[in-house]
Write a protein that holds these residues in place. Sequence first.
Motif, PDB file in Angstrom:
ATOM      1  N   GLY A 202     -14.100  55.782 -28.284  1.00  0.00           N
ATOM      2  CA  GLY A 202     -13.968  56.248 -26.910  1.00  0.00           C
ATOM      3  C   GLY A 202     -15.285  56.392 -26.174  1.00  0.00           C
ATOM      4  O   GLY A 202     -15.304  56.864 -25.039  1.00  0.00           O
ATOM      5  N   ARG A 203     -16.395  55.962 -26.788  1.00  0.00           N
ATOM      6  CA  ARG A 203     -17.718  56.038 -26.177  1.00  0.00           C
ATOM      7  C   ARG A 203     -18.266  54.623 -25.968  1.00  0.00           C
ATOM      8  O   ARG A 203     -18.883  54.049 -26.870  1.00  0.00           O
ATOM      9  CB  ARG A 203     -18.667  56.830 -27.078  1.00  0.00           C
ATOM     10  CG  ARG A 203     -18.370  58.306 -27.208  1.00  0.00           C
ATOM     11  CD  ARG A 203     -18.844  59.079 -25.992  1.00  0.00           C
ATOM     12  NE  ARG A 203     -20.271  58.846 -25.733  1.00  0.00           N
ATOM     13  CZ  ARG A 203     -21.261  59.500 -26.335  1.00  0.00           C
ATOM     14  NH1 ARG A 203     -20.994  60.432 -27.239  1.00  0.00           N
ATOM     15  NH2 ARG A 203     -22.523  59.232 -26.024  1.00  0.00           N
ATOM     16  N   PRO A 204     -18.064  54.004 -24.794  1.00  0.00           N
ATOM     17  CA  PRO A 204     -18.532  52.637 -24.557  1.00  0.00           C
ATOM     18  C   PRO A 204     -20.031  52.457 -24.783  1.00  0.00           C
ATOM     19  O   PRO A 204     -20.483  51.370 -25.161  1.00  0.00           O
ATOM     20  CB  PRO A 204     -18.169  52.388 -23.086  1.00  0.00           C
ATOM     21  CG  PRO A 204     -17.052  53.332 -22.805  1.00  0.00           C
ATOM     22  CD  PRO A 204     -17.336  54.548 -23.632  1.00  0.00           C
ATOM     23  N   ASP A 205     -20.810  53.514 -24.568  1.00  0.00           N
ATOM     24  CA  ASP A 205     -22.252  53.413 -24.761  1.00  0.00           C
ATOM     25  C   ASP A 205     -22.645  53.320 -26.223  1.00  0.00           C
ATOM     26  O   ASP A 205     -23.801  53.007 -26.540  1.00  0.00           O
ATOM     27  CB  ASP A 205     -22.951  54.621 -24.123  1.00  0.00           C
ATOM     28  CG  ASP A 205     -22.464  55.951 -24.686  1.00  0.00           C
ATOM     29  OD1 ASP A 205     -21.231  56.115 -24.830  1.00  0.00           O
ATOM     30  OD2 ASP A 205     -23.304  56.817 -24.979  1.00  0.00           O
ATOM     31  N   LEU A 206     -21.693  53.569 -27.109  1.00  0.00           N
ATOM     32  CA  LEU A 206     -21.975  53.524 -28.542  1.00  0.00           C
ATOM     33  C   LEU A 206     -21.296  52.349 -29.227  1.00  0.00           C
ATOM     34  O   LEU A 206     -21.281  52.268 -30.461  1.00  0.00           O
ATOM     35  CB  LEU A 206     -21.531  54.834 -29.208  1.00  0.00           C
ATOM     36  CG  LEU A 206     -22.193  56.109 -28.682  1.00  0.00           C
ATOM     37  CD1 LEU A 206     -21.633  57.328 -29.401  1.00  0.00           C
ATOM     38  CD2 LEU A 206     -23.708  56.040 -28.830  1.00  0.00           C
ATOM     39  N   ILE A 207     -20.752  51.438 -28.413  1.00  0.00           N
ATOM     40  CA  ILE A 207     -19.995  50.303 -28.935  1.00  0.00           C
ATOM     41  C   ILE A 207     -20.681  49.004 -28.534  1.00  0.00           C
ATOM     42  O   ILE A 207     -21.292  48.898 -27.466  1.00  0.00           O
ATOM     43  CB  ILE A 207     -18.550  50.316 -28.389  1.00  0.00           C
ATOM     44  CG1 ILE A 207     -17.855  51.634 -28.784  1.00  0.00           C
ATOM     45  CG2 ILE A 207     -17.741  49.136 -28.908  1.00  0.00           C
ATOM     46  CD1 ILE A 207     -17.616  51.806 -30.263  1.00  0.00           C
ATOM     47  N   LEU A 208     -20.580  47.992 -29.388  1.00  0.00           N
ATOM     48  CA  LEU A 208     -21.133  46.674 -29.092  1.00  0.00           C
ATOM     49  C   LEU A 208     -20.443  46.060 -27.872  1.00  0.00           C
ATOM     50  O   LEU A 208     -19.372  46.511 -27.459  1.00  0.00           O
ATOM     51  CB  LEU A 208     -20.947  45.748 -30.294  1.00  0.00           C
ATOM     52  CG  LEU A 208     -21.823  46.019 -31.512  1.00  0.00           C
ATOM     53  CD1 LEU A 208     -21.387  45.129 -32.685  1.00  0.00           C
ATOM     54  CD2 LEU A 208     -23.301  45.749 -31.193  1.00  0.00           C
ATOM     55  N   PRO A 209     -21.040  45.019 -27.282  1.00  0.00           N
ATOM     56  CA  PRO A 209     -20.407  44.359 -26.136  1.00  0.00           C
ATOM     57  C   PRO A 209     -18.997  43.854 -26.406  1.00  0.00           C
ATOM     58  O   PRO A 209     -18.220  43.650 -25.467  1.00  0.00           O
ATOM     59  CB  PRO A 209     -21.356  43.192 -25.840  1.00  0.00           C
ATOM     60  CG  PRO A 209     -22.691  43.679 -26.296  1.00  0.00           C
ATOM     61  CD  PRO A 209     -22.402  44.485 -27.525  1.00  0.00           C
ATOM     62  N   ASP A 210     -18.647  43.672 -27.688  1.00  0.00           N
ATOM     63  CA  ASP A 210     -17.269  43.256 -27.980  1.00  0.00           C
ATOM     64  C   ASP A 210     -16.270  44.379 -27.726  1.00  0.00           C
ATOM     65  O   ASP A 210     -15.064  44.174 -27.777  1.00  0.00           O
ATOM     66  CB  ASP A 210     -17.146  42.742 -29.418  1.00  0.00           C
ATOM     67  CG  ASP A 210     -17.416  43.804 -30.486  1.00  0.00           C
ATOM     68  OD1 ASP A 210     -17.595  44.990 -30.125  1.00  0.00           O
ATOM     69  OD2 ASP A 210     -17.451  43.454 -31.679  1.00  0.00           O
ATOM     70  N   GLY A 211     -16.781  45.581 -27.430  1.00  0.00           N
ATOM     71  CA  GLY A 211     -15.908  46.700 -27.155  1.00  0.00           C
ATOM     72  C   GLY A 211     -15.232  47.265 -28.386  1.00  0.00           C
ATOM     73  O   GLY A 211     -14.283  48.042 -28.277  1.00  0.00           O
ATOM     74  N   ILE A 212     -15.750  46.928 -29.551  1.00  0.00           N
ATOM     75  CA  ILE A 212     -15.028  47.235 -30.780  1.00  0.00           C
ATOM     76  C   ILE A 212     -15.885  47.965 -31.807  1.00  0.00           C
ATOM     77  O   ILE A 212     -15.619  49.110 -32.155  1.00  0.00           O
ATOM     78  CB  ILE A 212     -14.474  45.935 -31.407  1.00  0.00           C
ATOM     79  CG1 ILE A 212     -13.500  45.270 -30.434  1.00  0.00           C
ATOM     80  CG2 ILE A 212     -13.792  46.227 -32.733  1.00  0.00           C
ATOM     81  CD1 ILE A 212     -13.273  43.816 -30.715  1.00  0.00           C
ATOM     82  N   HIS A 213     -16.923  47.294 -32.281  1.00  0.00           N
ATOM     83  CA  HIS A 213     -17.735  47.847 -33.365  1.00  0.00           C
ATOM     84  C   HIS A 213     -18.872  48.723 -32.831  1.00  0.00           C
ATOM     85  O   HIS A 213     -19.338  48.533 -31.716  1.00  0.00           O
ATOM     86  CB  HIS A 213     -18.325  46.714 -34.209  1.00  0.00           C
ATOM     87  CG  HIS A 213     -17.323  45.976 -35.011  1.00  0.00           C
ATOM     88  ND1 HIS A 213     -16.574  44.954 -34.488  1.00  0.00           N
ATOM     89  CD2 HIS A 213     -16.945  46.101 -36.303  1.00  0.00           C
ATOM     90  CE1 HIS A 213     -15.767  44.472 -35.424  1.00  0.00           C
ATOM     91  NE2 HIS A 213     -15.973  45.163 -36.537  1.00  0.00           N
ATOM     92  N   PRO A 214     -19.336  49.671 -33.632  1.00  0.00           N
ATOM     93  CA  PRO A 214     -20.455  50.508 -33.196  1.00  0.00           C
ATOM     94  C   PRO A 214     -21.731  49.700 -33.034  1.00  0.00           C
ATOM     95  O   PRO A 214     -22.021  48.813 -33.837  1.00  0.00           O
ATOM     96  CB  PRO A 214     -20.588  51.540 -34.319  1.00  0.00           C
ATOM     97  CG  PRO A 214     -19.987  50.884 -35.519  1.00  0.00           C
ATOM     98  CD  PRO A 214     -18.870  50.037 -34.988  1.00  0.00           C
ATOM     99  N   ASN A 215     -22.482  49.989 -31.978  1.00  0.00           N
ATOM    100  CA  ASN A 215     -23.797  49.369 -31.840  1.00  0.00           C
ATOM    101  C   ASN A 215     -24.807  50.199 -32.627  1.00  0.00           C
ATOM    102  O   ASN A 215     -24.433  51.122 -33.357  1.00  0.00           O
ATOM    103  CB  ASN A 215     -24.180  49.241 -30.357  1.00  0.00           C
ATOM    104  CG  ASN A 215     -24.207  50.577 -29.625  1.00  0.00           C
ATOM    105  OD1 ASN A 215     -24.371  51.637 -30.235  1.00  0.00           O
ATOM    106  ND2 ASN A 215     -24.029  50.544 -28.312  1.00  0.00           N
ATOM    107  N   ALA A 216     -26.080  49.875 -32.485  1.00  0.00           N
ATOM    108  CA  ALA A 216     -27.097  50.583 -33.261  1.00  0.00           C
ATOM    109  C   ALA A 216     -27.084  52.079 -32.967  1.00  0.00           C
ATOM    110  O   ALA A 216     -27.230  52.908 -33.877  1.00  0.00           O
ATOM    111  CB  ALA A 216     -28.473  49.987 -32.978  1.00  0.00           C
ATOM    112  N   LYS A 217     -26.895  52.435 -31.684  1.00  0.00           N
ATOM    113  CA  LYS A 217     -26.831  53.859 -31.342  1.00  0.00           C
ATOM    114  C   LYS A 217     -25.581  54.511 -31.926  1.00  0.00           C
ATOM    115  O   LYS A 217     -25.610  55.671 -32.354  1.00  0.00           O
ATOM    116  CB  LYS A 217     -26.857  54.030 -29.828  1.00  0.00           C
ATOM    117  CG  LYS A 217     -28.195  53.671 -29.179  1.00  0.00           C
ATOM    118  CD  LYS A 217     -28.158  53.916 -27.677  1.00  0.00           C
ATOM    119  CE  LYS A 217     -29.496  53.583 -27.023  1.00  0.00           C
ATOM    120  NZ  LYS A 217     -29.460  53.801 -25.555  1.00  0.00           N
ATOM    121  N   GLY A 218     -24.489  53.753 -31.928  1.00  0.00           N
ATOM    122  CA  GLY A 218     -23.261  54.269 -32.523  1.00  0.00           C
ATOM    123  C   GLY A 218     -23.420  54.507 -34.018  1.00  0.00           C
ATOM    124  O   GLY A 218     -22.934  55.510 -34.559  1.00  0.00           O
TER     125      GLY A 218
END
Length: 236
Positions: A202-218
Motif C-alpha cells: 500500500g506504499r507506492p513509494d516503497l514499490i518498484l515501477p512494476d507496482g508489485i515488488h519492493p524497491n530498495a527503500k521498501g
Amino acid sequence: MLSRLITYGFGFAILQLLIACGPANDTQAPAQEAQQTVNDTDNSVDKAPEAKTLILAFGDSLYAGYGLDPGEGFVPELQKALNDAGQDVRIHNAGVSGDTTAAGLRRMDFVLDSLPKKPDLVLLGLGGNDLLRGLKPSETRFNMDAMVKKLTGRGVPVMITGMLAPPNLGKEFSDEFNVIYPALAKKYDTALYPFFMDGVVGRPDLILPDGIHPNAKGVDVIVGKIAPDVKAALQG
C-alpha cells in the motif's frame, strides 16, 4: 494486526505481488530447481569469507531480490544489517522466483546438503505462489509442515516469514490460510514473523515501477522490521 493489514488496498496490492512472482514449474527435479536458485538469486553474499553464523534464506522472489541490483535485495541487506549490529553472519540466498511450497519441499534436501555446514537458522518464506495458483490451504499447510518438520528433524532452528491471503479470495479461504503460519510456529515452537511485506504493501513509494515488488527503500523497511526478530532467533 490482521485487521489493520487486510484492507481493500492490501488485497489489490498482494494479488499483483503474487501475479508477478509467477507459478513455479512443479515438474522440475530438485537438482534443476537448485540450479535455478543459483541463476535467479543474488548470491554475492555467498562469496564473502566464512562467518561464524550461517543463515539459509529459503523462499521465493521476495527473497531472491527480484528486480533489484546486486546488493539491494532482502538477503544482502539483511546480512549487512546483522553485520552492522555486530553479528558475524553470512546468509545463503536460496530464493527462487515462482516457487510454490511444493517446489520448495522438493528442493529443500538438495539445498541443505549443498551447504558447507548445517545452518544456524533457516528463514522460511513460501506460500505466496500457492495463493496465485489457487491451491487449497490444506496443501500449503501440508508442504509447509513437511518443510518445518524436515528442518527441525535435522536440528536446524527455523524462523517462518508468513504470508496473508487477500480478502477477495473469501473469508473461508482467508481464515483457513492465515492460520497456517502461526499454527506451525506454535506446533514446532519456531520463531514467526507474521507478514513479510508488513510496512510496504500500500506504499507506492516503497514499490518498484512494476507496482508489485519492493524497491530498495521498501527492502530497507522490511529489513528494519525483521532484523531484530532474526537477531533474537539466532540467540535462541
